[in-house]
Design a protein around this motif. Structure first.
Motif, PDB file in Angstrom:
ATOM      1  N   ARG A  69       0.782  -1.249  -0.112  1.00 22.09           N
ATOM      2  CA  ARG A  69       0.137   0.060   0.021  1.00 22.09           C
ATOM      3  C   ARG A  69       0.644   1.299   0.021  1.00 22.09           C
ATOM      4  NH1 ARG A  69      -5.765   1.056   0.373  1.00 22.09           N
ATOM      5  NH2 ARG A  69      -5.504  -1.065   0.186  1.00 22.09           N
ATOM      6  N   LEU A  70       0.711   2.091  -1.037  1.00 22.93           N
ATOM      7  CA  LEU A  70       1.344   3.378  -1.036  1.00 22.93           C
ATOM      8  C   LEU A  70       0.801   4.366  -0.407  1.00 22.93           C
ATOM      9  CD1 LEU A  70       2.938   3.321  -4.782  1.00 22.93           C
ATOM     10  CD2 LEU A  70       4.144   2.811  -2.761  1.00 22.93           C
ATOM     11  N   THR A  71      -0.508   4.633  -0.302  1.00 27.56           N
ATOM     12  CA  THR A  71      -1.407   5.804  -0.145  1.00 27.56           C
ATOM     13  C   THR A  71      -2.706   5.034   0.096  1.00 27.56           C
ATOM     14  OG1 THR A  71      -2.124   6.511  -2.076  1.00 27.56           O
ATOM     15  CG2 THR A  71      -0.192   7.711  -1.354  1.00 27.56           C
ATOM     16  N   LEU A  72      -3.483   5.832   0.593  1.00 30.08           N
ATOM     17  CA  LEU A  72      -5.012   5.237   0.702  1.00 30.08           C
ATOM     18  C   LEU A  72      -5.535   4.771  -0.249  1.00 30.08           C
ATOM     19  CD1 LEU A  72      -6.995   4.888   3.041  1.00 30.08           C
ATOM     20  CD2 LEU A  72      -8.002   7.355   2.706  1.00 30.08           C
ATOM     21  N   HIS A  73      -5.416   5.414  -1.578  1.00 31.26           N
ATOM     22  CA  HIS A  73      -5.912   5.065  -2.911  1.00 31.26           C
ATOM     23  C   HIS A  73      -4.934   4.523  -3.827  1.00 31.26           C
ATOM     24  CE1 HIS A  73      -9.428   7.395  -1.264  1.00 31.26           C
ATOM     25  NE2 HIS A  73      -8.571   8.267  -1.233  1.00 31.26           N
ATOM     26  N   GLN A  91      -4.373   2.688  -8.953  1.00 35.28           N
ATOM     27  CA  GLN A  91      -4.860   3.819  -8.251  1.00 35.28           C
ATOM     28  C   GLN A  91      -6.466   3.731  -8.307  1.00 35.28           C
ATOM     29  OE1 GLN A  91      -2.900   6.928 -10.533  1.00 35.28           O
ATOM     30  NE2 GLN A  91      -1.349   7.043  -8.896  1.00 35.28           N
TER      31      GLN A  91
END
Length: 109
Positions: A69-73, A91
């Motif tokens: 996971r990089l970011t929430l999205h 994404q």
């Protein structure tokens, strides 16, 4: 008017605490635990139904190597298919291939 509403509430709902003994609640809880335990034993002994066994067993042409996971999205992951390995950026609403290589190759530089 207020007295009439109070009298109706007492008549309809009883207006008091419920008369359920604590022992009855505990026995009902223990009965539920026993039924759940028997269901678990039955499923372990006879095996899960065929539809449940198929979950997670499917081996297809696509193999997911690793996902982070990089970011929430946004997620980044390694996917293998037909002798190739792809580094994907997924994404919300879009996916893109960042890098691809043959699986037989050594580590990418």
């Amino acid at each position: 008017m207020i007295w009439v509403a109070a009298a109706a509430a007492t008549r309809l709902g009883g207006g008091g605490a419920p008369d359920i003994p604590v022992a009855r609640i505990v026995l009902a809880f223990l009965l539920c635990i026993a039924v759940a335990g028997l269901a678990i034993l039955l499923l372990r002994q006879r095996g899960a139904p065929l539809a449940w066994r198929r979950i997670g067993e499917a081996r297809g042409a696509i193999e997911i190597g690793e996902v982070r996971r990089l970011t929430l999205h946004a997620d980044i992951g390694v996917v293998r298919h037909a002798g190739r390995e792809y580094l994907l950026l997924v994404q919300a609403g879009a996916a893109s291939v960042l890098h691809e290589r043959d699986v037989d190759e050594g580590p990418a530089a």
